[in-house]
Scaffold this motif. Structure first.
Motif, PDB file in Angstrom:
ATOM      1  N   LEU A  10     -26.838 -74.665 -15.104  1.00 30.82           N
ATOM      2  CA  LEU A  10     -26.685 -74.515 -16.558  1.00 30.82           C
ATOM      3  C   LEU A  10     -27.634 -75.444 -17.307  1.00 30.82           C
ATOM      4  CD1 LEU A  10     -22.764 -74.684 -16.738  1.00 30.82           C
ATOM      5  CD2 LEU A  10     -24.160 -72.638 -17.048  1.00 30.82           C
ATOM      6  N   TYR A  86     -24.293 -75.010 -21.481  1.00 25.44           N
ATOM      7  CA  TYR A  86     -23.044 -75.569 -21.994  1.00 25.44           C
ATOM      8  C   TYR A  86     -23.334 -76.823 -22.792  1.00 25.44           C
ATOM      9  CZ  TYR A  86     -22.324 -79.470 -18.600  1.00 25.44           C
ATOM     10  OH  TYR A  86     -22.409 -80.621 -17.871  1.00 25.44           O
ATOM     11  N   ARG A 161     -11.357 -74.351 -13.253  1.00 28.01           N
ATOM     12  CA  ARG A 161     -11.747 -74.432 -14.668  1.00 28.01           C
ATOM     13  C   ARG A 161     -10.903 -73.432 -15.442  1.00 28.01           C
ATOM     14  NH1 ARG A 161     -13.934 -78.136 -12.778  1.00 28.01           N
ATOM     15  NH2 ARG A 161     -16.112 -78.790 -12.837  1.00 28.01           N
TER      16      ARG A 161
END
Ligand code: KDG
Length: 307
Positions: A10, A86, A161
């Protein structure tokens, strides 16, 4: 290949302020699979990240970042969809906020074919995570296929998560992967409550072994690691105290990636877990998932062995 990691890297926008007030963000690269593959490569093991990135401004930078950290990027391919991202707000009190921008990302489109085109079957250790399985149904299939293909060489980090999946779905993946796992590395607390219905590390350990994993290293933050194997031996490995903690993001990935690298290079389970605890402690000194990557010399110095 010593270590193969499957998952989503990410773009990381981090700040020490809260996400709803910050207007300046530090750009870096993270994601549990990237964090772990960078940590594995830093051990001197050959480490590949199997993934997809988008054909956008950040995909190529991500590949360059991984290569710059010694990761073998031959199986980081460009595909449809954006590179995932993110935002991380990690303030000095230790509280953290995450905002994902990854729905429909290139990596979420991975499927079992990505595993077949990768070196999973020939790897020393294959590192898989619950985050990867939670990205999409095709990623879930890819994780199961990788576990079956890896023939008992899997290290599995459940990495629950709640923004990506629910306890029941995560538990189904865990049960499918466990019989292929040489080692499971659940966190307690963290993974333990949602996935095992308890925050007792001994119960978590027994549950992992009961599901067919050959060993489990239950990570307990500052309380260290509870390591148990199918032959019934149980050992408590203390954590390495860390001063001036900046951010805990990625500490678990540093632990998993480092121990995977050590295992693949011939260390026994106890040595590998000790090395992992050292890498995790060092990672606490950097912001974000890859802000501070431990060198082998630092790990040896912390665990008290000659480099
Ligand atoms: O939460 C995730 O899925 C991430 O991969 C972001 C972070 O890098 C990760 O949580 C650190 O373990």
């Amino acid at each position: 290949m010593d270590v193969v990691v499957l998952g989503e890297p990410l773009v990381e926008f981090s700040t020490a302020a809260s996400l709803d007030r910050a207007d300046l963000f530090y750009l870096s690269f993270s994601g549990d699979a990237l964090n772990a593959s960078v940590a594995a490569a830093a051990t001197g093991a050959s480490a590949a990240l199997v993934t997809r990135v988008g054909a956008d401004a950040f995909g190529e930078r991500l590949v360059r970042f991984a290569a710059g950290h010694g990761v073998d990027t031959r199986w980081m391919v460009t595909g449809e969809g954006s590179t995932g991202a993110y935002a991380l707000g990690a303030d000095p009190t230790g509280s953290r906020a995450f905002a994902y921008m990854r729905a429909g990302s290139a990596a979420s489109r991975m499927a079992p074919g990505d595993v077949d085109r990768s070196p999973v079957s020939a790897a020393g250790v294959v590192l898989l995570s619950g985050v990867t399985a939670a990205l999409s149904p095709s990623c879930d299939q890819a994780v199961r296929h990788a576990a079956a293909t890896a023939r008992g060489k899997v290290v599995y980090d459940p990495n629950f998560r709640s923004r990506l999946t629910g306890p029941e779905a995560a538990r189904v993946v865990l049960e499918a992967v466990a019989p292929h796992a040489a080692l499971m590395v659940p966190s307690c607390p963290g993974d333990s409550g949602p996935l095992f219905g308890t925050d007792d590390p001994y119960e978590v350990l027994r549950a992992c072994l009961g599901l067919g994993a050959r060993a489990a290293a239950v990570t307990m933050g500052a309380e260290g690691v509870l390591l148990g194997t199918e032959d019934g031996s149980v050992l408590h490995v203390p954590a390495i105290p860390a001063e001036s903690v900046v951010d805990q993001t990625g500490a678990g990935d540093a632990f998993a990636g480092t121990l995977a690298g050590w295992l693949a290079r011939g260390a026994d389970l106890v040595q590998a877990v000790r090395a992992g605890t050292a890498a995790a402690a060092i990672s606490l000194h950097g912001r974000g998932g890859t802000g501070r990557v431990a060198t082998t010399e630092e790990i040896h110095a912390l665990i008290g062995e000659a480099a």
